[in-house]
Design an enzyme around this catalytic site. Structure first.
Site, short mmCIF file in Angstrom:
data_model
loop_
_atom_site.label_atom_id
_atom_site.label_comp_id
_atom_site.label_asym_id
_atom_site.label_seq_id
_atom_site.Cartn_x
_atom_site.Cartn_y
_atom_site.Cartn_z
N ARG A 189 97.27 42.20 -29.11
CA ARG A 189 96.03 42.51 -29.50
C ARG A 189 95.59 40.92 -28.98
O ARG A 189 96.41 40.03 -28.43
CB ARG A 189 96.57 42.05 -30.97
N HIS A 190 94.17 41.16 -28.52
CA HIS A 190 93.64 40.03 -27.66
C HIS A 190 93.40 38.63 -28.64
O HIS A 190 94.32 38.35 -30.14
CB HIS A 190 92.15 40.23 -28.53
N GLY A 191 93.56 37.10 -28.45
CA GLY A 191 93.29 36.29 -29.07
C GLY A 191 92.46 35.65 -29.59
O GLY A 191 91.68 36.36 -30.29
#
Length: 450
Positions: free
Chosen positions: A68-70
């Protein structure tokens, strides 16, 4: 009370804000909530790193990671709701209501142009994750090993992929183009391409019946009335969505700026548990076990993972170099949550519903523990030279957020690749994305399916 004195109450309100809210922010949770040791040392592999090692005769062949993106900024819709609530407080703030006056004096710095973009903290999330994975699997991340990097088309994911690449330094190769990140929404945003999911869940208000019922239920009503009372507002001027945006502002300030926001002072830990459940209900019914199509739509990604693992096994058996030793793909919470549900993880005996909040106090399905910012699901394929049988020659480990997972079929943290494929045989052979996602040809309404 003068406005200046009201503004001076901000530190006081923050100081008395209940501690420990960070564990209840659901999908808006910091990665450090699931790995607390990273708060002190962002490159630490954790207290159990040594115990996670395989026998020396097993060497990793391939790592397949879905990330998942940051940490990101709020979406434009969330920022608009926050601006609405903040504007209401500014218009109604009175010196006789210090909490409202203090929040009215809070500087509203979020702008709609931020719209879910990756925050600087999010870039650090990815850089540090890359360095930890490289430290955990040094043979795979060695110089001149090929890294295949893919992302959804969303800006926050592309930037997260670039940050992950930077965290590895200049030694790895991306093939012909050092900066190229493949955009692959078919795998990372499969839910957008699944007509049945879009029609029956995404665009169908009745699919969120349990969520909406909880918003109107006694637990949320109690939180709403308490917040309204603290802000000296009539309860009729607030709703569950505005209360939730105040709570999420507390989460964003903590995740993005690492500060305890004055918005946190509105909530106790018990309030936070209620608001976490509201978030989890949405995740459960929209991305988890609520409807079969939520997870079945992810079989295109699940099968691709095993296709690449199969390819690595075939290459190894033929004594060929592994063509893709590192495959890293960056998506969303909405990418990971259905995939984990498809695999049967974090499933409770009783579904999450609007009327069983108390019974679900110890539920497995807690989105903040499963898909916080920078969440990662990692498959690692090993070749074991001293295996007693050919079946034991290829083995797999699965890590979620850098912690080994127990496989359902063995209750162990390692499985032969053959046993893992056998356990998921039905999904691998019979879950076809086009068929799963095709809209049924009937004359009823979408509620018939739900």
């Amino acid at each position: 009370m003068a406005p200046r004195r009201a503004a001076c109450l901000l530190p006081l309100l923050v100081a008395v804000a209940s501690a420990g809210l960070g564990g209840y922010f659901g999908t808006k949770s910091r990665y450090e909530e699931v790995n607390p040791h990273l708060a002190e040392d962002p490159l630490s592999l954790g207290p159990h790193a040594a115990a996670a090692r395989l026998p020396a005769a097993c060497a990793p062949l391939q790592l397949r990671a879905v990330l998942r993106h940051g940490t990101r900024y709020p979406t434009a819709g969330q920022i608009r709701r926050l601006a609405e609530l903040h504007g209401r407080l500014r218009r109604a703030a009175s010196p006789s209501c210090p909490a409202a006056a203090a929040l009215a004096a809070w500087p509203m710095w979020y702008e709609e142009s931020l719209d879910g973009r990756l925050a600087p903290r999010g870039r650090r999330d990815m850089e540090h994750l890359a360095r930890r994975l490289a430290a955990r699997f040094p043979a795979l991340f060695a110089a001149r090993r090929r890294l295949a990097l893919a992302s959804s088309s969303k800006h926050r994911c592309l930037q997260s992929g670039a940050a992950f690449r930077r965290g590895l330094g200049p030694s790895l190769s991306l093939g012909n183009d050092e900066t190229e990140i493949e955009v692959n929404d078919a795998l990372m945003r499969f839910f957008d391409h699944c007509d049945k999911f879009v029609a029956f869940v995404e665009d169908n208000d009745t699919a969120m019946y349990q969520v909406n019922a909880f918003k109107e239920g006694p637990e949320m009503r109690k939180v709403l009335e308490k917040v309204a009372n603290t802000l000296c507002l009539p309860a009729s001027e607030l709703n569950a969505d505005l209360v939730q945006v105040a709570f999420l502002t507390c989460s964003y300030e903590l995740a993005i700026k690492n500060v305890t926001s004055p918005w946190c002072s509105l909530f106790s830990e018990e309030d936070a548990k209620v608001l976490e459940y509201l978030n989890d209900l949405k995740q459960y019914w929209k991305r988890g076990y609520g409807y079969d199509i939520n997870s079945r739509s992810s079989c295109i990604l699940f099968q691709d993972i095993f296709h690449q693992l199969d390819k690595a096994v075939d290459e190894s058996r033929s004594s060929k170099p592994i063509s893709s030793p590192l495959i890293v793909q960056v998506g969303h919470a909405e990418t990971l949550q259905p995939l984990l549900a498809l695999m049967g993880f974090f499933k409770d005996a009783e579904p999450l519903r609007a009327n069983n909040y108390v019974r679900q106090a110890h539920r497995k399905f807690r989105s903040g523990r499963i898909v916080p910012y920078a969440a990662n699901l990692v498959f690692v394929l090993y070749h074991c030279d001293q295996a007693k049988t050919s079946k034991e020659e290829y083995q797999v480990q699965l890590l979620l957020n850098e912690k080994l997972m127990l496989f359902h079929h063995s209750n162990e943290t390692i499985s032969t690749y053959a046993d893992l494929k056998s356990y998921y045989k039905d999904i691998l052979q019979n879950c076809h994305f086009e068929e799963e996602c095709e809209l049924p040809k009937f004359n009823g309404t979408v509620t018939d399916e739900l």
